[in-house]
Motif scaffolding. Structure first.
Motif, short mmCIF file in Angstrom:
data_model
loop_
_atom_site.label_atom_id
_atom_site.label_comp_id
_atom_site.label_asym_id
_atom_site.label_seq_id
_atom_site.Cartn_x
_atom_site.Cartn_y
_atom_site.Cartn_z
N ASP A 132 0.83 -1.21 0.00
CA ASP A 132 0.00 0.00 0.00
C ASP A 132 0.86 1.26 0.00
O ASP A 132 0.59 2.22 -0.73
N ALA A 133 1.89 1.26 0.84
CA ALA A 133 2.75 2.44 0.94
C ALA A 133 3.46 2.71 -0.39
O ALA A 133 3.54 3.85 -0.83
N PHE A 134 3.95 1.64 -1.02
CA PHE A 134 4.66 1.84 -2.29
C PHE A 134 3.73 2.36 -3.37
O PHE A 134 4.07 3.30 -4.10
N LEU A 135 2.56 1.77 -3.51
CA LEU A 135 1.63 2.19 -4.55
C LEU A 135 1.11 3.60 -4.31
O LEU A 135 0.86 4.35 -5.25
N LEU B 246 2.65 6.09 -2.18
CA LEU B 246 3.65 7.14 -1.98
C LEU B 246 4.96 6.91 -2.73
O LEU B 246 5.84 7.76 -2.70
N GLY B 247 5.11 5.75 -3.36
CA GLY B 247 6.30 5.53 -4.18
C GLY B 247 7.48 4.93 -3.46
O GLY B 247 8.57 4.79 -4.03
N ASP C 251 12.18 7.00 -6.56
CA ASP C 251 13.17 8.08 -6.47
C ASP C 251 14.57 7.47 -6.43
O ASP C 251 14.73 6.27 -6.35
N GLY C 252 15.58 8.32 -6.47
CA GLY C 252 16.94 7.85 -6.25
C GLY C 252 17.82 7.80 -7.48
O GLY C 252 19.03 7.59 -7.37
N ALA D 59 -4.69 16.64 2.96
CA ALA D 59 -4.44 17.39 1.72
C ALA D 59 -3.09 17.03 1.12
O ALA D 59 -2.94 16.90 -0.10
N TRP D 60 -2.09 16.84 1.99
CA TRP D 60 -0.76 16.43 1.51
C TRP D 60 -0.82 15.05 0.86
O TRP D 60 -0.20 14.82 -0.19
N LEU D 61 -1.56 14.13 1.47
CA LEU D 61 -1.67 12.77 0.92
C LEU D 61 -2.35 12.79 -0.46
O LEU D 61 -1.95 12.05 -1.36
#
Length: 449
Positions: free
Chosen positions: A185-188, A190-191, A348-349, A434-436
């Motif tokens: 879930d976190a990867f999908l 927030l990347g 990223d990276g 809002a950030w999410l």
């Protein structure tokens, strides 16, 4: 960066650790520490520590690890740097622990002997560490407040393994990615995969600002630092003094990061963050500084070429300026290695890979950069959307049909509007929500539609 490894068989009457496994774990992290390596096995052979060294402070053999205290009670394997180690060394001498403190590692050992886990609040720096107490037969592990340095662990009920690199643990244990729900879930969304989860069930990351204590009776994990508490402190700062406070904090931070027994360089873009750091850096040191700017051949000599302003600033400050151009061919050639070296999946990276490559080409081990500046100070244009989303959220809750109506009109008029509009009313009810919505890449509700 250094690479640390540990294996601890913590049950009563446990068999000796598998030293072959420790060696494999250590060798898989060789690239993290090309300047040396070491091992430590305790008297009962229930505990093993390993270290791959990248020498920054006390580059002689006296700084080698694993390092033991003079009485042999404590032994440490440590990755990172403690910027205030000289002040802490003076404090230890005043407290009666008078001994040679030639490195930050030796100071950590002294601080742990003096204060135990309470020492963590006194350390200014970035670190992941494992300390063995031979008298209490107890293992202590910790990560810095912001989780800059990684520390992964696996506990099977009889032994616990630690490593700086997630893939090293997974490989020696023969475990493959099974994508537990929280990691997926976190990867999908927030990347990247957010701690303490990983893409393998059973392997976890010790959380930022957390420590672990393990012995034959229990394994305990506690949080010693809270970022939310820091924000509460900041709310009491008067805004008319804010610019002075920020300037002083940046100056102090740069001064701390210049503590090194090897040359310190700079990653320089044309942005305000790295330019500010460069200016303060020149105020703090008169030594030669190499500033490195990364450009890509498809934007070089164009409006997005950061090297033009970076060169101008370097000339003004008297830095040696290096422009490192990345070509399409190099990018495609390096891509398999980038994926291979990426410890956990991330969108990223890529840029930092070529920056690190350029740093190594210049013979540097340490560079300062402005990474994180835009996030701290809301520098990206997208941050302005957060306030707009909060306002729209109130409107859409009053008129729930409005988002869909706007999207239908946009399609008719062939206007480009993000389908995230549907999420604003439901989720952008707070700054975090809002950030999410702004930052999120994917959501179940959007995928269904």
């Amino acid at each position: 960066m250094c690479g640390i490894s540990a294996i601890y068989n913590y049950t009563e009457g446990a068999k000796p650790i598998d030293q072959v496994l420790l060696d494999r774990l250590d060798k898989l992290q060789t690239f993290r520490g090309p300047d040396g390596n070491g091992r430590f096995i305790n008297s009962s052979r229930s505990l093993g520590l390993a270290h791959r060294r990248l020498s920054i402070i006390d580059i002689t053999e006296t700084g080698a690890q694993p390092m033991s205290s003079p009485n042999g009670r404590y032994t440490i394997t440590f990755n990172g740097e403690i910027y205030n180690f000289k002040e802490l060394a003076e404090e230890l001498v005043r407290a009666g622990l008078d001994r040679p403190y030639t490195s930050d590692t030796s100071v950590i050992l002294g601080m742990y002997e003096h204060l135990g886990a309470k020492m963590l609040s006194r350390l200014v720096g970035m670190y992941a560490l494992v300390i063995w107490d031979e008298v209490e037969k107890c293992l202590f592990a910790a990560r810095d407040s912001y989780g800059i340095k990684p520390l992964f662990y696996f506990n099977d009920g009889n032994r616990i393994l630690f490593a700086s690199r997630f893939k090293a643990l997974a490989q020696v244990l023969g475990m493959e990615a099974d994508w537990p729900l929280e990691g997926e879930d976190a990867f999908l969304m927030l990347g990247s995969v957010y701690e303490p989860s990983t893409v393998v069930s059973g392997i976890n990351m010790l959380g930022a600002g957390h420590w672990m204590m393990a012995d034959s009776k229990e394994i305990r994990i506690e949080k010693y630092f809270s970022l939310s508490n820091q924000f509460e402190i900041l709310t009491n700062i008067k805004t008319d003094n804010l610019s002075v406070i920020v300037a002083a904090a940046i100056a102090e931070s740069v001064k701390r990061h210049l503590v090194s027994d090897v040359p310190v360089g700079l990653l320089l873009s044309s942005g305000i963050d790295s330019a500010a750091i460069a200016t303060v850096m020149r105020e703090q040191t008169s030594t030669d500084v190499t500033a490195i700017t990364i450009v890509y051949d498809d934007v070089s000599a164009g409006r997005q070429d950061e090297s033009i302003l970076a060169k101008k600033l370097s000339n003004q400050l008297g830095f040696r300026h290096v422009v490192r151009t990345v070509t399409k061919e190099e990018f495609l050639t390096d891509l398999p290695a980038i994926i291979r070296m990426m410890d956990q999946p991330s969108i990223d990276g890529l840029n930092i890979w070529f920056a690190a490559k350029a740093v190594k080409e210049q013979g540097l081990k340490v560079v300062i950069s402005g990474v994180g500046g835009d996030e701290l100070f809301g520098g990206y244009p997208s941050f302005s959307n957060i306030k707009r989303f909060s306002i729209l959220s109130r409107l859409f809750r009053c008129f729930p049909f409005l988002p869909e109506f706007i999207l239908i009109v946009a399609r008719i008029l062939k206007l480009r509007i993000s389908p995230k509009l549907r999420l604003i009313g439901r989720y952008a009810t707070s700054t975090v929500g809002a950030w999410l919505v702004q930052r999120g890449l994917w959501s179940p509700s959007l995928s269904k539609q």
